[in-house]
Design a protein around this motif. Structure first.
Motif, PDB file in Angstrom:
ATOM      1  N   ALA A   1      -7.813  -3.492 -15.239  1.00  0.00           N
ATOM      2  CA  ALA A   1      -7.953  -3.851 -13.829  1.00  0.00           C
ATOM      3  C   ALA A   1      -8.575  -2.707 -13.054  1.00  0.00           C
ATOM      4  O   ALA A   1      -8.269  -1.529 -13.302  1.00  0.00           O
ATOM      5  CB  ALA A   1      -6.592  -4.200 -13.229  1.00  0.00           C
ATOM      6  N   ILE A   2      -9.451  -3.062 -12.136  1.00  0.00           N
ATOM      7  CA  ILE A   2      -9.937  -2.096 -11.154  1.00  0.00           C
ATOM      8  C   ILE A   2      -9.041  -2.226  -9.933  1.00  0.00           C
ATOM      9  O   ILE A   2      -8.951  -3.296  -9.318  1.00  0.00           O
ATOM     10  CB  ILE A   2     -11.409  -2.348 -10.806  1.00  0.00           C
ATOM     11  CG1 ILE A   2     -12.273  -2.043 -12.035  1.00  0.00           C
ATOM     12  CG2 ILE A   2     -11.833  -1.480  -9.630  1.00  0.00           C
ATOM     13  CD1 ILE A   2     -13.739  -2.324 -11.842  1.00  0.00           C
ATOM     14  N   VAL A   3      -8.360  -1.123  -9.611  1.00  0.00           N
ATOM     15  CA  VAL A   3      -7.287  -1.146  -8.618  1.00  0.00           C
ATOM     16  C   VAL A   3      -7.585  -0.121  -7.535  1.00  0.00           C
ATOM     17  O   VAL A   3      -8.107   0.964  -7.804  1.00  0.00           O
ATOM     18  CB  VAL A   3      -5.927  -0.821  -9.288  1.00  0.00           C
ATOM     19  CG1 VAL A   3      -4.792  -0.949  -8.296  1.00  0.00           C
ATOM     20  CG2 VAL A   3      -5.698  -1.728 -10.490  1.00  0.00           C
ATOM     21  N   SER A   4      -7.239  -0.455  -6.302  1.00  0.00           N
ATOM     22  CA  SER A   4      -7.354   0.494  -5.201  1.00  0.00           C
ATOM     23  C   SER A   4      -6.372   1.644  -5.419  1.00  0.00           C
ATOM     24  O   SER A   4      -5.227   1.430  -5.836  1.00  0.00           O
ATOM     25  CB  SER A   4      -7.046  -0.221  -3.888  1.00  0.00           C
ATOM     26  OG  SER A   4      -7.125   0.669  -2.792  1.00  0.00           O
ATOM     27  N   GLU A   5      -6.806   2.852  -5.115  1.00  0.00           N
ATOM     28  CA  GLU A   5      -5.953   4.032  -5.330  1.00  0.00           C
ATOM     29  C   GLU A   5      -4.580   3.868  -4.688  1.00  0.00           C
ATOM     30  O   GLU A   5      -3.561   4.277  -5.259  1.00  0.00           O
ATOM     31  CB  GLU A   5      -6.642   5.275  -4.769  1.00  0.00           C
ATOM     32  CG  GLU A   5      -5.833   6.557  -4.947  1.00  0.00           C
ATOM     33  CD  GLU A   5      -6.467   7.765  -4.269  1.00  0.00           C
ATOM     34  OE1 GLU A   5      -6.047   8.898  -4.566  1.00  0.00           O
ATOM     35  OE2 GLU A   5      -7.377   7.579  -3.433  1.00  0.00           O
ATOM     36  N   ASN A   6      -4.528   3.249  -3.504  1.00  0.00           N
ATOM     37  CA  ASN A   6      -3.252   3.162  -2.789  1.00  0.00           C
ATOM     38  C   ASN A   6      -2.336   2.062  -3.314  1.00  0.00           C
ATOM     39  O   ASN A   6      -1.273   1.825  -2.752  1.00  0.00           O
ATOM     40  CB  ASN A   6      -3.480   2.995  -1.282  1.00  0.00           C
ATOM     41  CG  ASN A   6      -4.111   1.676  -0.897  1.00  0.00           C
ATOM     42  OD1 ASN A   6      -4.549   0.900  -1.753  1.00  0.00           O
ATOM     43  ND2 ASN A   6      -4.186   1.410   0.399  1.00  0.00           N
TER      44      ASN A   6
ATOM     45  N   PRO B   1       0.812  -1.213   0.000  1.00  0.00           N
ATOM     46  CA  PRO B   1       0.000   0.000   0.000  1.00  0.00           C
ATOM     47  C   PRO B   1       0.842   1.258   0.000  1.00  0.00           C
ATOM     48  O   PRO B   1       1.870   1.329   0.671  1.00  0.00           O
ATOM     49  CB  PRO B   1      -0.827  -0.117   1.290  1.00  0.00           C
ATOM     50  CG  PRO B   1      -0.055  -1.058   2.156  1.00  0.00           C
ATOM     51  CD  PRO B   1       0.647  -1.999   1.237  1.00  0.00           C
ATOM     52  N   GLY B   2       0.408   2.244  -0.758  1.00  0.00           N
ATOM     53  CA  GLY B   2       1.072   3.534  -0.817  1.00  0.00           C
ATOM     54  C   GLY B   2       0.112   4.639  -0.428  1.00  0.00           C
ATOM     55  O   GLY B   2      -0.732   4.470   0.466  1.00  0.00           O
ATOM     56  N   ARG B   3       0.197   5.758  -1.122  1.00  0.00           N
ATOM     57  CA  ARG B   3      -0.633   6.918  -0.798  1.00  0.00           C
ATOM     58  C   ARG B   3      -2.023   6.762  -1.401  1.00  0.00           C
ATOM     59  O   ARG B   3      -2.196   6.209  -2.471  1.00  0.00           O
ATOM     60  CB  ARG B   3       0.049   8.183  -1.333  1.00  0.00           C
ATOM     61  CG  ARG B   3      -0.637   9.475  -0.958  1.00  0.00           C
ATOM     62  CD  ARG B   3       0.159  10.654  -1.454  1.00  0.00           C
ATOM     63  NE  ARG B   3       0.302  10.629  -2.913  1.00  0.00           N
ATOM     64  CZ  ARG B   3       0.859  11.594  -3.623  1.00  0.00           C
ATOM     65  NH1 ARG B   3       1.354  12.657  -3.004  1.00  0.00           N
ATOM     66  NH2 ARG B   3       0.963  11.500  -4.921  1.00  0.00           N
ATOM     67  N   GLY B   4      -3.019   7.299  -0.726  1.00  0.00           N
ATOM     68  CA  GLY B   4      -4.368   7.286  -1.274  1.00  0.00           C
ATOM     69  C   GLY B   4      -5.303   6.364  -0.521  1.00  0.00           C
ATOM     70  O   GLY B   4      -4.949   5.746   0.484  1.00  0.00           O
ATOM     71  N   LEU B   5      -6.508   6.246  -1.040  1.00  0.00           N
ATOM     72  CA  LEU B   5      -7.551   5.463  -0.393  1.00  0.00           C
ATOM     73  C   LEU B   5      -7.362   3.970  -0.635  1.00  0.00           C
ATOM     74  O   LEU B   5      -6.832   3.561  -1.672  1.00  0.00           O
ATOM     75  CB  LEU B   5      -8.920   5.872  -0.955  1.00  0.00           C
ATOM     76  CG  LEU B   5      -9.343   7.327  -0.717  1.00  0.00           C
ATOM     77  CD1 LEU B   5     -10.588   7.639  -1.547  1.00  0.00           C
ATOM     78  CD2 LEU B   5      -9.618   7.574   0.758  1.00  0.00           C
ATOM     79  N   GLN B   6      -7.810   3.187   0.327  1.00  0.00           N
ATOM     80  CA  GLN B   6      -7.904   1.749   0.104  1.00  0.00           C
ATOM     81  C   GLN B   6      -9.375   1.427  -0.150  1.00  0.00           C
ATOM     82  O   GLN B   6     -10.222   1.611   0.711  1.00  0.00           O
ATOM     83  CB  GLN B   6      -7.385   0.943   1.293  1.00  0.00           C
ATOM     84  CG  GLN B   6      -7.502  -0.562   1.069  1.00  0.00           C
ATOM     85  CD  GLN B   6      -6.495  -1.356   1.873  1.00  0.00           C
ATOM     86  OE1 GLN B   6      -5.285  -1.210   1.683  1.00  0.00           O
ATOM     87  NE2 GLN B   6      -6.973  -2.187   2.769  1.00  0.00           N
ATOM     88  N   SER B   7      -9.651   0.922  -1.328  1.00  0.00           N
ATOM     89  CA  SER B   7     -11.024   0.676  -1.746  1.00  0.00           C
ATOM     90  C   SER B   7     -11.480  -0.718  -1.342  1.00  0.00           C
ATOM     91  O   SER B   7     -10.698  -1.537  -0.843  1.00  0.00           O
ATOM     92  CB  SER B   7     -11.131   0.809  -3.262  1.00  0.00           C
ATOM     93  OG  SER B   7     -10.470  -0.282  -3.898  1.00  0.00           O
ATOM     94  N   GLU B   8     -12.729  -1.000  -1.588  1.00  0.00           N
ATOM     95  CA  GLU B   8     -13.187  -2.380  -1.527  1.00  0.00           C
ATOM     96  C   GLU B   8     -12.631  -3.112  -2.745  1.00  0.00           C
ATOM     97  O   GLU B   8     -12.230  -2.484  -3.729  1.00  0.00           O
ATOM     98  CB  GLU B   8     -14.716  -2.447  -1.521  1.00  0.00           C
ATOM     99  CG  GLU B   8     -15.367  -1.895  -2.778  1.00  0.00           C
ATOM    100  CD  GLU B   8     -16.885  -1.925  -2.709  1.00  0.00           C
ATOM    101  OE1 GLU B   8     -17.522  -2.005  -3.784  1.00  0.00           O
ATOM    102  OE2 GLU B   8     -17.441  -1.855  -1.596  1.00  0.00           O
ATOM    103  N   THR B   9     -12.574  -4.434  -2.664  1.00  0.00           N
ATOM    104  CA  THR B   9     -12.031  -5.202  -3.783  1.00  0.00           C
ATOM    105  C   THR B   9     -13.109  -5.463  -4.826  1.00  0.00           C
ATOM    106  O   THR B   9     -14.283  -5.668  -4.476  1.00  0.00           O
ATOM    107  CB  THR B   9     -11.445  -6.538  -3.289  1.00  0.00           C
ATOM    108  OG1 THR B   9     -12.450  -7.260  -2.578  1.00  0.00           O
ATOM    109  CG2 THR B   9     -10.256  -6.295  -2.370  1.00  0.00           C
ATOM    110  N   PRO B  10     -12.735  -5.450  -6.112  1.00  0.00           N
ATOM    111  CA  PRO B  10     -13.737  -5.605  -7.172  1.00  0.00           C
ATOM    112  C   PRO B  10     -14.152  -7.061  -7.369  1.00  0.00           C
ATOM    113  O   PRO B  10     -13.435  -7.989  -6.994  1.00  0.00           O
ATOM    114  CB  PRO B  10     -13.000  -5.085  -8.411  1.00  0.00           C
ATOM    115  CG  PRO B  10     -11.565  -5.394  -8.136  1.00  0.00           C
ATOM    116  CD  PRO B  10     -11.386  -5.215  -6.660  1.00  0.00           C
ATOM    117  N   ILE B  11     -15.309  -7.230  -7.975  1.00  0.00           N
ATOM    118  CA  ILE B  11     -15.784  -8.548  -8.401  1.00  0.00           C
ATOM    119  C   ILE B  11     -16.138  -8.450  -9.878  1.00  0.00           C
ATOM    120  O   ILE B  11     -16.910  -7.579 -10.288  1.00  0.00           O
ATOM    121  CB  ILE B  11     -17.005  -9.002  -7.584  1.00  0.00           C
ATOM    122  CG1 ILE B  11     -16.619  -9.174  -6.113  1.00  0.00           C
ATOM    123  CG2 ILE B  11     -17.563 -10.311  -8.144  1.00  0.00           C
ATOM    124  CD1 ILE B  11     -17.789  -9.530  -5.217  1.00  0.00           C
TER     125      ILE B  11
END
Length: 344
Positions: free
Chosen positions: A120-125, A90-100
């Motif tokens: 890919a749908i990726v978490s911002e962080n 994890p880096g900077r930014g939001l941690q999202s829910e995981t995609p399905i």
């Protein structure tokens, strides 16, 4: 989009067309993948090294490069059109829910980042912006191999100038560990592997000595002849082999540090004499080198651009996504540096 799906442990991945979710959730980013690296972590997932997998079927891959196509609510560190590295730390930014994702009516799970897929749908962080003039083919190395290796030397081992370093296994991560040790002026730097070609590459990246361990019963004696009879200041294992880990520990100085990067299979236990751990000896597992991608990746790119660090030659094989299982076998063979997948 096409994606490589893990449907069953210890079986080949299934390359198929799957559907993206209809909209992005809070903190999610849609990325068009250009290249993906393959790491030993994916081999472990496929083999079920940590035990049963309750998320099947799911996508894989945790280091890649791509271009941002859309951003979800709340995302502030990225813009459409940004070139990015995809990374598992994890880096900077939001941690999202995981995609399905959807595969002919069947749910396909994914983590905060996946890269064995065309989009890919990726978490911002899990995304870090890189300069648009930096090569997309080399950029995936910053998603795991380079950041892990540099972090192992800087954060886990805390190598000092002139300290001796021994590296067991000089594949994609190991070669970068050798380079990182060289950058901090470690000496000597001993590379150990089973493949002569990889040892030749290790010398190119800064190893002062190279030992082929295949059919070699005198490794400990050879290492001690180089680093001193009391052992090395730092010994790093990337293989995950329990027996190699035991050897690495034995070759570490009583005041030294043994760093474990490779992960043994579940149940593959090690046996060590632990008394030195009560004094100054350290045995430590690395978690991605404790890297901070949003801070580390820009620094490492600047090193490459200044000519102080090189990634040339680290990538030894390239395959299309349709040949992902061939690429995985190539990694399993131990004959390669870093193997990458090129998306269409």
């Amino acid at each position: 989009m096409k994606a490589a799906i893990l449907t069953e442990l210890k079986k080949p991945l299934v390359v198929a067309d799957i559907e993206l979710p209809k909209q992005l959730s809070f903190g999610q980013v849609l990325v068009k993948i250009h290249y993906s690296g393959i790491c030993g972590a994916q081999l472990n997932e496929i083999e079920g090294a940590k035990g049963p997998d309750k998320f099947l079927p799911h996508l894989l891959g945790h280091e890649g490069s791509g271009v941002v196509e859309a951003i979800g609510p709340g995302v502030k560190t990225l813009s459409v059109g940004d070139h990015v590295v995809l990374h598992w730390r994890p880096g900077r930014g939001l941690q999202s829910e995981t995609p399905i994702y959807d595969w002919q009516g069947q749910k396909v799970n994914a983590g905060w980042v996946t890269t064995f897929n065309e989009k890919a749908i990726v978490s911002e962080n899990r995304l870090t912006v890189i300069p648009k003039d930096f090569g997309m083919r080399l950029a995936p190395l910053f998603g795991c191999a380079v950041t892990t290796a540099m972090g192992v030397i800087n954060n886990d081992a805390q190598v000092k100038i002139g300290q001796s370093v021994v590296v067991f296994g000089v594949g994609g991560v190991g070669l970068n560990i050798v380079q990182a040790a060289s950058l901090v002026s470690a000496n000597p730097i001993v590379a150990i592997d089973l493949i002569d070609e990889k040892l030749t590459m290790a010398r190119k990246f800064g190893a002062t000595h190279a030992i082929n361990a295949k059919n070699n019963q005198a490794i400990a004696e050879q290492v001690r002849a180089i680093v001193g009879k009391n052992g090395a200041d730092v010994v790093i294992d990337t293989t995950g082999s329990a027996r190699v880990i035991e050897s690495a520990y034995e070759l570490t100085h009583a005041d030294g540090r043994t760093i474990l990067v490779g992960v043994p299979r579940k149940g593959d236990n090690i046996s060590i004499y632990s008394l030195p751990l009560h004094f100054k000896k350290i045995l430590k597992g690395s978690h991605g080198g404790s890297s901070e991608p949003h801070l580390d990746i820009p620094r490492y790119i600047a090193l490459c651009q200044s000519g102080k660090m090189s990634l040339e030659g680290l990538i030894t094989d390239e395959f299309p996504l349709e040949e992902i299982n061939v690429a995985l076998d190539r990694v399993r063979s131990g004959q390669s540096g870093r193997v990458i997948i090129k998306m269409k």
